[in-house]
Structures are given as structure tokens and as C-alpha cells.
Write an enzyme that holds these catalytic residues in place. Sequence first.
Site, short mmCIF file in Angstrom:
data_model
loop_
_atom_site.label_atom_id
_atom_site.label_comp_id
_atom_site.label_asym_id
_atom_site.label_seq_id
_atom_site.Cartn_x
_atom_site.Cartn_y
_atom_site.Cartn_z
N SER A 1 41.45 -74.29 35.83
CA SER A 1 42.39 -73.73 36.80
C SER A 1 43.25 -72.59 36.28
O SER A 1 44.05 -72.04 37.04
CB SER A 1 43.31 -74.85 37.33
OG SER A 1 42.58 -75.67 38.20
N LYS B 1 43.27 -69.61 38.50
CA LYS B 1 44.13 -69.40 39.67
C LYS B 1 45.15 -68.28 39.47
O LYS B 1 45.65 -67.73 40.44
CB LYS B 1 44.81 -70.71 40.06
CG LYS B 1 43.84 -71.78 40.58
CD LYS B 1 44.57 -73.03 41.01
CE LYS B 1 43.64 -74.05 41.64
NZ LYS B 1 42.94 -74.88 40.64
N SER C 1 48.52 -76.55 41.43
CA SER C 1 47.11 -76.32 41.13
C SER C 1 46.17 -76.94 42.15
O SER C 1 45.11 -77.47 41.80
CB SER C 1 46.78 -76.86 39.72
OG SER C 1 45.66 -76.19 39.18
#
Length: 290
Positions: free
Chosen positions: A51, A54, A108
Site C-alpha cells: 500500500s 497509494k 489504507s
Amino acid sequence: MLKKIVAVLLSSVTAAALAVPLGSQSVLVVEDDTGKVLLEKNSTVQVPIASLTKLMTAMVVLDSRADLEAPISIDKTDVDTLKHSTSRVPVGAELSRRDVLQLALMSSDNRAAASLARTFPGGPAAFKAAVNAKIRALGMSQTVIEEPTGLSPNNRSTATDLVRMASAASAYPEIRRITTDTKDIINIKGRKVEYHNTNRLVGAKGWDVGLSKTGYTEEAGRCLIMRFKSAGKNATLVLLNAKANSARMMDALNIRRFVAGPDGEPKVMKVAAKGSRKAAKSSKHHRRAA
């Protein structure tokens, strides 16, 4: 001959790295004001980044100047069918793009990140083109990002490239604000739902965090990007593929203590205990990519 070999090996590792125990597979710590490398371990090895992706998703969305107040409806195509990660954002929920960005970065959420790419101006193909252009512009030559969430193990990078990404992301006030929020309450289908930052060091006593993003998949291990200040020094750290939350936390604590130096007063023991308890608790939710 043996002495020469040992000398070469030692020269490839900084004295600081020898003094700081690091459990993460790849580590890079850079002093922001000077660009000086403070700690390094396997910083050019390309690995899955989960993640941490992101941050790139957020940058290209903000670069597109898409209306942050425009509504986005979470679609069934946003549901994770690769890792089957959980989400507290139900299909059919309608949120502003600003709130979706908040959920993608701070907590997240994978459905939120997927919806940002799906609703990108010009569609998913334009999103991917924007990501590739951003990667090139930042000189991230060892980075490949195929999708917006980080769930795919094909999203890969190096600690060196990710320091570049962290530096670029820190230029966005919205990203700095969101990733350093400890929590937020968001209206989901008429119900107020509280979400928390996946990095427990954000808001912890003694920590001054300017940017943060965690990551986790089975392939990537526990990852962390964080810009922080310690004893008046600004630094960026990248931790990749720690085997547990506790290992990732301990690396961050040891790095903070090292950056502070002998004259600093990190006061990390209480934070370490707090982080360890939460890490043990959160490890039960291993299916969620953070």
C-alpha cells in the site's frame, strides 16, 4: 587476501548501519535538509511495495485537479478479489472524492484507492498513463506500478526510489495533512464511522511525523514510509519487508533514536510498548493490506 575481502565488505556497510539493528529487509534513511544517507540496507533491491503504492495514487489524482468535492459511489468492481482484503466501506456508499482520498491514505482502504483510479479523469487507462508519467518524472527507474492499491505483487520498487516518492508526496499539503491525521469521522450511508491511521506512531508521544504511509501484503511484508523530525533533524525513512508489525515498529524506534543522536531524548520506551501491543493485536487481521 582474507583481510582485503573483509575490508571490502565492511566498506559497503556504513558504520551507522552496523550500530543500528534493523529487521526490515530493505532500509534507507536520508537526512532531508542535506540528502545525506544516514542508514542503508539493500536499498537498491526491487521488492513488492504493497500500500505504499497509494502515495502515488494520491499524487496523480491531485495532479489531475479532479473536483475533490465531487461524489464517488463505491462500485462492486472496487472490491478486492485478489487478496480478499476487508473494507469498512460498503458497495453503494457515496462519498466525496476528498473523503475517498482520506480513506485511501489514512486508513489504507483498498476499495477507496480502487475507486480513485476508476473515476480518474479519462478512466483507468488515463490513470495508469498518469502513474507511468509520474514515475518517469520523478526518476524512479526501478519502480513498476500496475494498479492503484498495492495489492498486486507486481507493484515493485526500491527503497531508493521510494525516498524520491516520499519527497515528492510531501510537496502536497493535502497528502501531508491526511497521512498525519490520527483519525477521522466520515459519513457512510448516513452513519458516522470513525477511521484511524494505520501508522500508530502518528500522534504518539515524542513523535513529530510529517508524512506517513504503511503497507502490507504477504509478498511485501510490513512496509513503512515516514518523514519525521527528531532532535531538530528532518529525515525520511523507508522500511520494506519487515516480518511483523513489531519488527517494523522497532526499526522505526531504533532509527529515530539514532537520528536524535546521543544528545537527543527520544523517550521511545513507552511508545515501543504501546506499539508492540497494538502490533500484536493488528497482526490477527493479516488479510487486510495496509
